[in-house]
Design a protein around this motif. Structure first.
Motif, short mmCIF file in Angstrom:
data_model
loop_
_atom_site.label_atom_id
_atom_site.label_comp_id
_atom_site.label_asym_id
_atom_site.label_seq_id
_atom_site.Cartn_x
_atom_site.Cartn_y
_atom_site.Cartn_z
N ASP A 30 0.82 -1.21 0.00
CA ASP A 30 0.00 0.00 0.00
C ASP A 30 0.86 1.26 0.00
OD1 ASP A 30 -2.36 1.51 0.03
OD2 ASP A 30 -2.28 1.68 2.21
N ASP A 31 0.70 2.05 -1.03
CA ASP A 31 1.39 3.34 -1.15
C ASP A 31 2.91 3.22 -1.09
OD1 ASP A 31 -0.92 4.82 -1.55
OD2 ASP A 31 -1.15 5.36 0.56
N CYS A 56 -1.55 -1.32 -4.27
CA CYS A 56 -2.62 -0.39 -3.91
C CYS A 56 -2.10 1.04 -3.80
CB CYS A 56 -3.23 -0.79 -2.57
SG CYS A 56 -3.88 -2.47 -2.53
N VAL A 86 -6.75 0.13 -0.54
CA VAL A 86 -6.28 -1.01 0.25
C VAL A 86 -7.40 -1.55 1.13
CG1 VAL A 86 -5.36 0.33 2.21
CG2 VAL A 86 -4.37 -1.91 1.63
N ALA A 138 -6.23 0.96 7.40
CA ALA A 138 -5.96 -0.44 7.04
C ALA A 138 -5.77 -1.28 8.30
CB ALA A 138 -4.73 -0.53 6.13
#
Length: 176
Positions: A30-31, A56, A86, A138
């Motif tokens: 994620d990122d 994501c 995400v 998340a």
């Protein structure tokens, strides 16, 4: 002792990799800002027959020459999918009975060496941004968190290094 040549290593072909039984692990990035980190995670995923990678947020997707530089072709073997959010990936995987774990320093995190895998369980591991880690939104959706113990002055490891450590540990526990 003699170093083995590549032809002696009996590695899988791309076709064999795609049909091989996979390790019940999914990686969620994620990122992730660094294209080299993304490529390195692909290479780790290939080494341990990981089922899939979700890319994501701002995480770049193949094909990209900077990802390829460290992936060395693993983007062609490891299944991957891009999803912007995400949180949607986490919710989807949980609905599929996958245990989703943040790899982060949070309250009540289980230290990696104490984490016990459950035979027959599939796990998804969420790795976050190089600066900010896994987002709080998340973390709140995850089933738990695993922390890599660290004894030095730094508070974190490079995300591709963290991925390698955690994937190796869970891979080893799944096989034993």
């Amino acid at each position: 002792m003699r170093k083995l040549e590549n032809k002696e290593l009996e590695r899988k072909s791309v076709a064999d990799f795609k049909t091989a039984e996979k390790t019940p692990l999914i990686i969620i990035l994620d990122d992730i800002r660094s294209l080299h980190n993304i490529g390195s995670v692909f290479r780790t995923a290939d080494a341990f027959l990981i089922e899939k990678i979700y890319l994501c947020g701002i995480t770049a997707v193949p094909p990209h020459k900077e990802i390829h530089k460290t992936a060395l072709g693993a983007t062609e073997t490891v299944a991957w999918e891009y999803q912007k959010e995400v949180t949607e990936v986490i919710q989807k995987l949980k609905q599929e009975n996958t245990k989703v774990l943040a790899i982060e320093q949070v309250e009540d995190a289980v230290l990696l060496q104490h984490f016990k895998v459950v035979k027959g369980e599939k796990y998804a591991l969420v790795f976050g941004n190089e600066v900010y880690g896994v987002s709080q939104k998340a973390i709140e959706l995850c089933d738990g968190s695993i922390e890599i113990p660290q004894l030095g002055t730094k508070h974190s490891l490079n995300v591709s290094v963290s991925t390698g450590i955690v994937v190796w540990d869970l891979f080893h526990k799944i096989l034993s």
